[in-house]
Every structure is written in C-alpha cells, then in structure tokens.
Design an enzyme around this catalytic site. Structure first.
Site, PDB file in Angstrom:
ATOM      1  N   ARG A 121      16.268 -32.197   8.606  1.00  0.00           N
ATOM      2  CA  ARG A 121      17.570 -31.603   8.902  1.00  0.00           C
ATOM      3  C   ARG A 121      18.513 -32.684   9.431  1.00  0.00           C
ATOM      4  O   ARG A 121      18.087 -33.528  10.203  1.00  0.00           O
ATOM      5  CB  ARG A 121      17.403 -30.497   9.960  1.00  0.00           C
ATOM      6  CG  ARG A 121      17.262 -29.121   9.340  1.00  0.00           C
ATOM      7  CD  ARG A 121      16.841 -28.076  10.321  1.00  0.00           C
ATOM      8  NE  ARG A 121      17.617 -28.018  11.555  1.00  0.00           N
ATOM      9  CZ  ARG A 121      17.419 -27.099  12.506  1.00  0.00           C
ATOM     10  NH1 ARG A 121      16.493 -26.172  12.341  1.00  0.00           N
ATOM     11  NH2 ARG A 121      18.124 -27.094  13.594  1.00  0.00           N
ATOM     12  N   ARG A 140      21.779 -31.007  21.636  1.00  0.00           N
ATOM     13  CA  ARG A 140      21.387 -29.597  21.467  1.00  0.00           C
ATOM     14  C   ARG A 140      20.594 -29.105  22.683  1.00  0.00           C
ATOM     15  O   ARG A 140      20.733 -27.958  23.101  1.00  0.00           O
ATOM     16  CB  ARG A 140      20.557 -29.428  20.185  1.00  0.00           C
ATOM     17  CG  ARG A 140      21.442 -29.450  18.926  1.00  0.00           C
ATOM     18  CD  ARG A 140      20.664 -29.803  17.670  1.00  0.00           C
ATOM     19  NE  ARG A 140      19.534 -28.943  17.423  1.00  0.00           N
ATOM     20  CZ  ARG A 140      18.489 -29.282  16.671  1.00  0.00           C
ATOM     21  NH1 ARG A 140      18.446 -30.457  16.082  1.00  0.00           N
ATOM     22  NH2 ARG A 140      17.510 -28.430  16.478  1.00  0.00           N
TER      23      ARG A 140
HETATM   24  P1  AP5 Z   1      10.443 -25.084  14.806  1.00  0.00           P
HETATM   25  O1  AP5 Z   1       9.579 -23.879  14.700  1.00  0.00           O
HETATM   26  O2  AP5 Z   1      11.193 -25.497  13.609  1.00  0.00           O
HETATM   27  O3  AP5 Z   1      11.405 -24.972  16.100  1.00  0.00           O
HETATM   28  P2  AP5 Z   1      12.672 -24.050  16.380  1.00  0.00           P
HETATM   29  O4  AP5 Z   1      12.475 -23.461  17.742  1.00  0.00           O
HETATM   30  O5  AP5 Z   1      12.930 -23.121  15.262  1.00  0.00           O
HETATM   31  O6  AP5 Z   1      13.769 -25.191  16.518  1.00  0.00           O
HETATM   32  P3  AP5 Z   1      15.214 -25.310  15.863  1.00  0.00           P
HETATM   33  O7  AP5 Z   1      15.561 -26.763  15.914  1.00  0.00           O
HETATM   34  O8  AP5 Z   1      15.287 -24.615  14.559  1.00  0.00           O
HETATM   35  O9  AP5 Z   1      16.051 -24.557  16.924  1.00  0.00           O
HETATM   36  P4  AP5 Z   1      17.544 -24.631  17.099  1.00  0.00           P
HETATM   37  O10 AP5 Z   1      17.761 -23.460  17.967  1.00  0.00           O
HETATM   38  O11 AP5 Z   1      18.051 -25.920  17.605  1.00  0.00           O
HETATM   39  O12 AP5 Z   1      18.125 -24.573  15.606  1.00  0.00           O
HETATM   40  P5  AP5 Z   1      18.855 -23.433  14.789  1.00  0.00           P
HETATM   41  O13 AP5 Z   1      18.544 -23.606  13.379  1.00  0.00           O
HETATM   42  O14 AP5 Z   1      18.653 -22.125  15.425  1.00  0.00           O
HETATM   43  O15 AP5 Z   1       9.502 -26.289  15.318  1.00  0.00           O
HETATM   44  C1  AP5 Z   1      10.002 -27.601  15.515  1.00  0.00           C
HETATM   45  C2  AP5 Z   1       8.945 -28.627  15.098  1.00  0.00           C
HETATM   46  O16 AP5 Z   1       7.831 -28.560  15.991  1.00  0.00           O
HETATM   47  C3  AP5 Z   1       8.388 -28.381  13.690  1.00  0.00           C
HETATM   48  O17 AP5 Z   1       8.184 -29.611  13.066  1.00  0.00           O
HETATM   49  C4  AP5 Z   1       7.045 -27.655  13.954  1.00  0.00           C
HETATM   50  O18 AP5 Z   1       6.094 -27.932  12.941  1.00  0.00           O
HETATM   51  C5  AP5 Z   1       6.630 -28.234  15.297  1.00  0.00           C
HETATM   52  N1  AP5 Z   1       5.907 -27.263  16.126  1.00  0.00           N
HETATM   53  C6  AP5 Z   1       6.135 -25.920  16.236  1.00  0.00           C
HETATM   54  N2  AP5 Z   1       5.283 -25.350  17.113  1.00  0.00           N
HETATM   55  C7  AP5 Z   1       4.493 -26.364  17.602  1.00  0.00           C
HETATM   56  C8  AP5 Z   1       3.419 -26.414  18.547  1.00  0.00           C
HETATM   57  N3  AP5 Z   1       2.979 -25.308  19.166  1.00  0.00           N
HETATM   58  N4  AP5 Z   1       2.840 -27.626  18.793  1.00  0.00           N
HETATM   59  C9  AP5 Z   1       3.285 -28.753  18.146  1.00  0.00           C
HETATM   60  N5  AP5 Z   1       4.290 -28.769  17.245  1.00  0.00           N
HETATM   61  C10 AP5 Z   1       4.891 -27.580  16.970  1.00  0.00           C
HETATM   62  O19 AP5 Z   1      20.390 -23.834  15.049  1.00  0.00           O
HETATM   63  C11 AP5 Z   1      20.919 -25.008  14.493  1.00  0.00           C
HETATM   64  C12 AP5 Z   1      22.410 -25.089  14.800  1.00  0.00           C
HETATM   65  O20 AP5 Z   1      23.099 -23.963  14.219  1.00  0.00           O
HETATM   66  C13 AP5 Z   1      22.795 -25.054  16.282  1.00  0.00           C
HETATM   67  O21 AP5 Z   1      22.746 -26.321  16.867  1.00  0.00           O
HETATM   68  C14 AP5 Z   1      24.215 -24.481  16.201  1.00  0.00           C
HETATM   69  O22 AP5 Z   1      25.124 -25.484  15.837  1.00  0.00           O
HETATM   70  C15 AP5 Z   1      24.120 -23.484  15.062  1.00  0.00           C
HETATM   71  N6  AP5 Z   1      23.784 -22.123  15.519  1.00  0.00           N
HETATM   72  C16 AP5 Z   1      22.671 -21.406  15.196  1.00  0.00           C
HETATM   73  N7  AP5 Z   1      22.684 -20.197  15.775  1.00  0.00           N
HETATM   74  C17 AP5 Z   1      23.831 -20.143  16.506  1.00  0.00           C
HETATM   75  C18 AP5 Z   1      24.407 -19.150  17.357  1.00  0.00           C
HETATM   76  N8  AP5 Z   1      23.807 -17.975  17.605  1.00  0.00           N
HETATM   77  N9  AP5 Z   1      25.601 -19.430  17.927  1.00  0.00           N
HETATM   78  C19 AP5 Z   1      26.244 -20.594  17.703  1.00  0.00           C
HETATM   79  N10 AP5 Z   1      25.742 -21.585  16.920  1.00  0.00           N
HETATM   80  C20 AP5 Z   1      24.538 -21.361  16.332  1.00  0.00           C
HETATM   81 MG    MG Z   2      14.492 -22.865  13.846  1.00  0.00          MG
END
Ligand code: AP5
Ligand code: MG
Ligand code: ZN
Length: 213
Positions: A160, A171
């Site tokens: 990403r 973030r």
């Molecule tokens: P993963 O499961 O992908 O983590 P995640 O919690 O989904 O992390 P994200 O980065 O997707 O969260 P985010 O909230 O920043 O992003 P979002 O897309 O919502 O796991 C991460 C990694 O760790 C993977 O490689 C996985 O394999 C590994 N892993 C998982 N579990 C593990 C474990 N137990 N042990 C070891 N490794 C592990 O948002 C992106 C952007 O969109 C934001 O920055 C913002 O700009 C916008 N946005 C989204 N929603 C909103 C909203 N509601 N309001 C305003 N802006 C928003």
């Molecule tokens: Mg996610």
C-alpha cells in the site's frame, strides 16, 4: 451479529475481518477498502480521498459518514455487519449512533484490538496485499508460500502506498489523538471487548470468538 473493529493501523483488523466473515457470515465494511476501490476506479471520491490517505490523514467526515450510512442501508446488512475502520473519531461515532437509533439497530460488540505502538510500524511496512482478491500477508509474520505471489489467487502482491515508515508514524499519531478516545466512548456504553493483538493470528481470532460468544 453487528460488530465494530477498532484498533490502530496495523493492529490486524483486516486480517481478523477475513476470519470473522467466514465464521459469522456478515458483510465486511472497510472504509479504507472502499476508498482504495474508488482510487483504483478513478472516481471523484477516490481523487479526493487519495490526497488525505497518502499523507496518513483522515478523509473528511462529510465524505465518509454518508458513504457508510448508505452502505449500511443495503439489503445484505439487514441481519448484521462488521465495520472495519469506521468510526474513527467522536463525530463519526455519534453519527453512527444516530443512524443506528433512527433505524432501531443495536450493536453487539466493539472488538478493540490492542497492539503496542512500537510494533505497528514493522507490521504495516512488512504488509503485502493482493489487489485482486484482497488477501493480506506479511513478509515476516504471515508470508505467502511463494514470495510476492498471492496464495489465494496467484496474482502478484503489492505494498500500500501509505505503508512507509513516515506515513505509518503519522497514521499512528492520528489514531492516538482522534480514534483512541473511542475506546472510552464504547467502554462507557458497555459494549467493548479488549483483545490482545500481540499474539499469534489464530490465537487473536480464538479470543475474538470467545468475546462474541
Ligand atoms: P492488517 O490486518 O492489514 O491491519 P489493519 O488493522 O487492517 O491495518 P490498516 O493499516 O489497514 O489499518 P488502518 O486503519 O490504518 O487502514 P485503513 O485501510 O482502515 O495487518 C497488518 C499487517 O500485520 C499485515 O501484514 C498482517 O499480515 C500482519 N498481522 C496481522 N495480525 C498479526 C499478528 N497477530 N501477528 C503478526 N502480524 C500480524 O485506512 C487507510 C486510510 O483510509 C486512513 O489512513 C484514512 O486516510 C482513510 N480512512 C479509512 N477509514 C476512514 C474513516 N472512517 N474516516 C476517515 N478516513 C478514513
Ligand atoms: Mg485494514
Ligand atoms: Zn489474491
């Protein structure tokens, strides 16, 4: 089952969402995924959201809240849903509350996945995703069988654009100031389950299932 997944970037929300969808058969509503789809398709929403996402800032509430409300009103959400990445600040949480109250819907659980901030940068920077089927891997913690190839569908894996050290740090700061207050918000409502996200992926899921039972 009506669930919210809460937690910092890289906590494992998306990873656990895939498990929850399979177990409980609820639609997975990730605002991040919806924005990324719009960016890929070059829509107006995508163009606006991209600026904020690339800098690790929250997309403005006026672009986000209505989108979620209209998604929740679709037929497949009648018997349940799982929100991933929404709400992300108090305004969004209060907006969601109003929507749920107006529509006579209750929340079952807010699953709060807790992971220490110093682990999150490595989690996000090592993440690899499949743009074709949405599967998520990690170069060290959850590697694909063949390097950079999706186990599920065979497409190439990518990173990403917001998964670099600088943006991830930003973030995390946004999470701490804007989103973390929601832990208190939902604790007061008595619907939160705090899950230790610093465990094996399968163990995290076991704890989530126990909290939802
Ligand atoms: P993963 O499961 O992908 O983590 P995640 O919690 O989904 O992390 P994200 O980065 O997707 O969260 P985010 O909230 O920043 O992003 P979002 O897309 O919502 O796991 C991460 C990694 O760790 C993977 O490689 C996985 O394999 C590994 N892993 C998982 N579990 C593990 C474990 N137990 N042990 C070891 N490794 C592990 O948002 C992106 C952007 O969109 C934001 O920055 C913002 O700009 C916008 N946005 C989204 N929603 C909103 C909203 N509601 N309001 C305003 N802006 C928003
Ligand atoms: Mg996610
Ligand atoms: Zn794939």
């Amino acid at each position: 089952m009506r669930i919210i997944l809460l937690g910092p970037p890289g906590a494992g929300k998306g990873t656990q969402a895939a498990n929850i969808v399979e177990e409980y058969n609820v639609p997975h509503i990730s605002t991040g995924d919806i924005f990324r789809k719009n960016i890929k398709e070059g829509t107006e929403l995508g163009k606006k959201a991209q600026e904020y996402m690339n800098e690790g800032k929250l997309v403005p509430d006026e672009l986000t809240c209505g989108l979620v409300a209209s998604r929740l009103s679709e037929d497949d959400c009648k018997n349940g849903f799982m929100l991933d990445g929404f709400p992300r600040n108090t305004f969004q949480a209060e907006y969601l509350d109003r929507y749920l109250t107006e529509n006579n819907i209750g929340l079952d659980k807010v699953i709060n996945i807790e992971v220490d901030s110093n682990l999150l940068v490595e989690r996000a920077c090592g993440r690899r995703i499949c743009k074709n089927c949405g599967a998520t891997f990690h170069v060290k913690f959850n590697p694909s069988k063949v390097e950079d190839v999706c186990d599920v569908c065979g497409h190439n894996l990518t990173q990403r654009p917001d998964d670099n050290e600088e943006t991830v740090s930003h973030r995390i700061n946004v999470y701490l100031s804007e989103t973390k207050p929601l832990v208190d918000y939902y604790t007061k409502k008595g619907v939160i389950a705090n899950i230790d996200g610093d465990q094996d992926i399968n163990k995290v899921f076991e704890d989530i299932k126990a909290a939802l039972a």
